[in-house]
Design a protein around this motif. Sequence first.
Motif, PDB file in Angstrom:
ATOM      1  N   HIS A 178     -45.422  48.959-117.256  1.00 16.30           N
ATOM      2  CA  HIS A 178     -46.890  48.394-117.140  1.00 16.30           C
ATOM      3  C   HIS A 178     -48.189  49.364-116.749  1.00 16.30           C
ATOM      4  O   HIS A 178     -48.640  48.686-115.581  1.00 16.30           O
TER       5      HIS A 178
ATOM      6  N   GLU B  34     -54.331  37.524-122.037  1.00 22.17           N
ATOM      7  CA  GLU B  34     -54.319  38.781-123.017  1.00 22.17           C
ATOM      8  C   GLU B  34     -53.274  38.841-123.690  1.00 22.17           C
ATOM      9  O   GLU B  34     -52.480  39.701-124.198  1.00 22.17           O
TER      10      GLU B  34
ATOM     11  N   VAL C  75     -46.308  36.987-107.725  1.00 23.89           N
ATOM     12  CA  VAL C  75     -47.706  37.491-108.391  1.00 23.89           C
ATOM     13  C   VAL C  75     -48.906  36.229-108.562  1.00 23.89           C
ATOM     14  O   VAL C  75     -47.388  34.454-107.812  1.00 23.89           O
ATOM     15  N   CYS C  76     -50.015  36.431-108.126  1.00 21.31           N
ATOM     16  CA  CYS C  76     -50.585  34.635-107.655  1.00 21.31           C
ATOM     17  C   CYS C  76     -50.597  33.919-109.541  1.00 21.31           C
ATOM     18  O   CYS C  76     -50.571  34.912-110.343  1.00 21.31           O
TER      19      CYS C  76
ATOM     20  N   ALA D   9     -45.535  32.918-111.172  1.00 21.27           N
ATOM     21  CA  ALA D   9     -46.175  33.659-110.602  1.00 21.27           C
ATOM     22  C   ALA D   9     -44.754  33.997-109.482  1.00 21.27           C
ATOM     23  O   ALA D   9     -44.875  35.090-108.798  1.00 21.27           O
TER      24      ALA D   9
ATOM     25  N   ARG E  25     -53.499  33.076-110.701  1.00 25.60           N
ATOM     26  CA  ARG E  25     -54.355  33.569-111.193  1.00 25.60           C
ATOM     27  C   ARG E  25     -53.991  35.175-112.068  1.00 25.60           C
ATOM     28  O   ARG E  25     -54.877  34.724-113.111  1.00 25.60           O
ATOM     29  N   THR E  26     -52.866  35.334-112.074  1.00 28.73           N
ATOM     30  CA  THR E  26     -52.522  37.173-112.485  1.00 28.73           C
ATOM     31  C   THR E  26     -51.706  36.199-113.695  1.00 28.73           C
ATOM     32  O   THR E  26     -51.690  36.628-115.012  1.00 28.73           O
ATOM     33  N   VAL E  27     -51.569  35.080-113.266  1.00 27.90           N
ATOM     34  CA  VAL E  27     -50.742  33.851-114.982  1.00 27.90           C
ATOM     35  C   VAL E  27     -51.236  34.221-115.615  1.00 27.90           C
ATOM     36  O   VAL E  27     -51.068  34.135-117.011  1.00 27.90           O
ATOM     37  N   ASP E  28     -52.356  33.611-115.319  1.00 29.40           N
ATOM     38  CA  ASP E  28     -53.442  32.875-116.342  1.00 29.40           C
ATOM     39  C   ASP E  28     -53.987  33.917-116.815  1.00 29.40           C
ATOM     40  O   ASP E  28     -54.468  34.249-117.815  1.00 29.40           O
ATOM     41  N   HIS E  29     -53.863  35.031-116.416  1.00 28.87           N
ATOM     42  CA  HIS E  29     -54.945  36.446-117.162  1.00 28.87           C
ATOM     43  C   HIS E  29     -53.945  37.014-117.837  1.00 28.87           C
ATOM     44  O   HIS E  29     -53.686  37.729-118.843  1.00 28.87           O
ATOM     45  N   LEU E  30     -52.341  37.356-117.771  1.00 31.79           N
ATOM     46  CA  LEU E  30     -51.653  37.080-118.736  1.00 31.79           C
ATOM     47  C   LEU E  30     -51.551  36.508-119.399  1.00 31.79           C
ATOM     48  O   LEU E  30     -50.890  36.827-120.561  1.00 31.79           O
TER      49      LEU E  30
END
Length: 70
Positions: free
Chosen positions: A62, A35, A24-25, A19, A27-32
Motif C-alpha cells: 500500500h 474505497e 487503525v481508527c 480497526a 474512520r480509516t476503516v470507513d474510508h477503506l
Amino acid sequence: MDSSTNTRQPLLVSKKDAAASLGVCLRTVDHLLAEKELACVRIGKRVMIKYSSLVTFCRHDHVGTSEQQQ
C-alpha cells in the motif's frame, strides 16, 4: 492434526474489531470501505467486514502514489 493448531477465524468481524486488527481508527476503516478496499456485508444496520478481506488487504503493498512519484 492437532485441534489446538487448527484455530478458526471468524467469517465476519465488526468495524471496531477490524480497526483493532489493522491498528487503525474506525474512520480509516470507513474510508477503506468507501474505497472498496475492504469487502463488507450488511446485516440489518450493522456493517460486518469479511475476515478474508482483511487478510487480502494486509498482503497487498500500500505505497501511496505521492511516495511513488518521488
